[in-house]
Motif scaffolding. Sequence first.
Motif, short mmCIF file in Angstrom:
data_model
loop_
_atom_site.label_atom_id
_atom_site.label_comp_id
_atom_site.label_asym_id
_atom_site.label_seq_id
_atom_site.Cartn_x
_atom_site.Cartn_y
_atom_site.Cartn_z
N VAL A 24 0.84 -1.20 0.00
CA VAL A 24 0.00 0.00 0.00
C VAL A 24 0.87 1.24 0.00
O VAL A 24 1.84 1.34 0.76
CB VAL A 24 -0.94 -0.01 1.23
CG1 VAL A 24 -1.76 1.27 1.30
CG2 VAL A 24 -1.86 -1.23 1.17
N ARG A 25 0.51 2.21 -0.83
CA ARG A 25 1.23 3.49 -0.88
C ARG A 25 0.28 4.67 -0.68
O ARG A 25 0.45 5.49 0.20
CB ARG A 25 1.96 3.65 -2.23
CG ARG A 25 3.21 2.82 -2.40
CD ARG A 25 2.91 1.48 -3.04
NE ARG A 25 4.13 0.71 -3.26
CZ ARG A 25 4.52 0.32 -4.47
NH1 ARG A 25 3.83 0.63 -5.55
NH2 ARG A 25 5.62 -0.41 -4.60
N ALA A 104 1.57 9.55 4.90
CA ALA A 104 0.14 9.25 4.84
C ALA A 104 -0.27 8.24 5.90
O ALA A 104 -1.37 8.32 6.47
CB ALA A 104 -0.24 8.74 3.45
N ALA A 105 0.59 7.26 6.17
CA ALA A 105 0.26 6.22 7.15
C ALA A 105 0.46 6.76 8.56
O ALA A 105 1.47 7.41 8.85
CB ALA A 105 1.14 4.99 6.93
N PRO A 106 -0.46 6.51 9.49
CA PRO A 106 -0.31 7.03 10.84
C PRO A 106 0.77 6.34 11.66
O PRO A 106 1.22 6.87 12.67
CB PRO A 106 -1.69 6.79 11.47
CG PRO A 106 -2.25 5.63 10.70
CD PRO A 106 -1.73 5.79 9.29
N LEU A 107 1.20 5.16 11.20
CA LEU A 107 2.21 4.40 11.93
C LEU A 107 3.26 3.90 10.96
O LEU A 107 2.93 3.35 9.91
CB LEU A 107 1.58 3.22 12.66
CG LEU A 107 2.54 2.23 13.34
CD1 LEU A 107 3.29 2.90 14.49
CD2 LEU A 107 1.79 1.00 13.83
N ASN A 108 4.52 4.11 11.29
CA ASN A 108 5.64 3.50 10.56
C ASN A 108 6.32 2.54 11.52
O ASN A 108 6.43 2.80 12.73
CB ASN A 108 6.66 4.55 10.09
CG ASN A 108 6.14 5.48 9.00
OD1 ASN A 108 6.90 6.28 8.47
ND2 ASN A 108 4.86 5.42 8.67
N ILE A 109 6.78 1.41 10.99
CA ILE A 109 7.48 0.42 11.81
C ILE A 109 8.79 0.06 11.11
O ILE A 109 8.78 -0.39 9.96
CB ILE A 109 6.66 -0.86 12.01
CG1 ILE A 109 5.30 -0.55 12.65
CG2 ILE A 109 7.44 -1.86 12.87
CD1 ILE A 109 4.41 -1.78 12.81
#
Length: 228
Positions: A24-25, A104-109
């Motif tokens: 997903v991007r 855009a993503a609320p969480l990065n891991i």
Amino acid sequence: MPAAAFGADERAGVYRAIETRRDVRNEFLPDALPAALVRRLLEAAHHAPSVGFMQPWNFILLRERERREAVHRLFSHANDEAAAMFGDERGRAYRALKLEGILAAPLNICVTCDRTRGGRVVLGKTHNPEMDLYSTVCAVQNLWLAARAEGVGVGWVSIYHADELKALLNVPDHVAIVAYLCVGYVDQLYARPELAEKGWRERLPLDELIFEEGWPEGGRETAVTPDE
């Protein structure tokens, strides 16, 4: 624990997660993920197989906008370098692709691999020292499939200089970065992998990739398609 096959519905769910998983991007929603859901995803990752049961992974969670903006700058610099590696036509197609969802993503891991975990000699790693890295990739896949089952999208960002990202995140020298993931809710996914949908590359026919008992004498070798 019995080793019986799953029921039909359970099997279908596993295969559905595998077949409909997407990178997903653009499709991330801004809603924060509940802590209990994030914990379930990390538990799934932590239950991945690991050679010698070394469990070499760590998970760095990034939610603060300022930190993700810093990571995005590293990506942008590396992405410009990558675009210049392709020929003119292919380079234009590359630049048209959206290759990350860092902001855009609320969480990065950031998923890492401690190359020293388990000590100097680890069962199963004695003659294949990269098995800790492969084990960590299994953790990434577990997380990704669990996320798909939860209606959560995941995008794997690989365009960055590892030494720069390690410095930004204070990752020790003996620890390798294996994956940088963007994670968040999505309400739509591509029917096929995005790069196939956008004409970058198609899925290879499985029958061409299966050999019996060894690589065939005089058999087809993997062709390298020049990116022009």
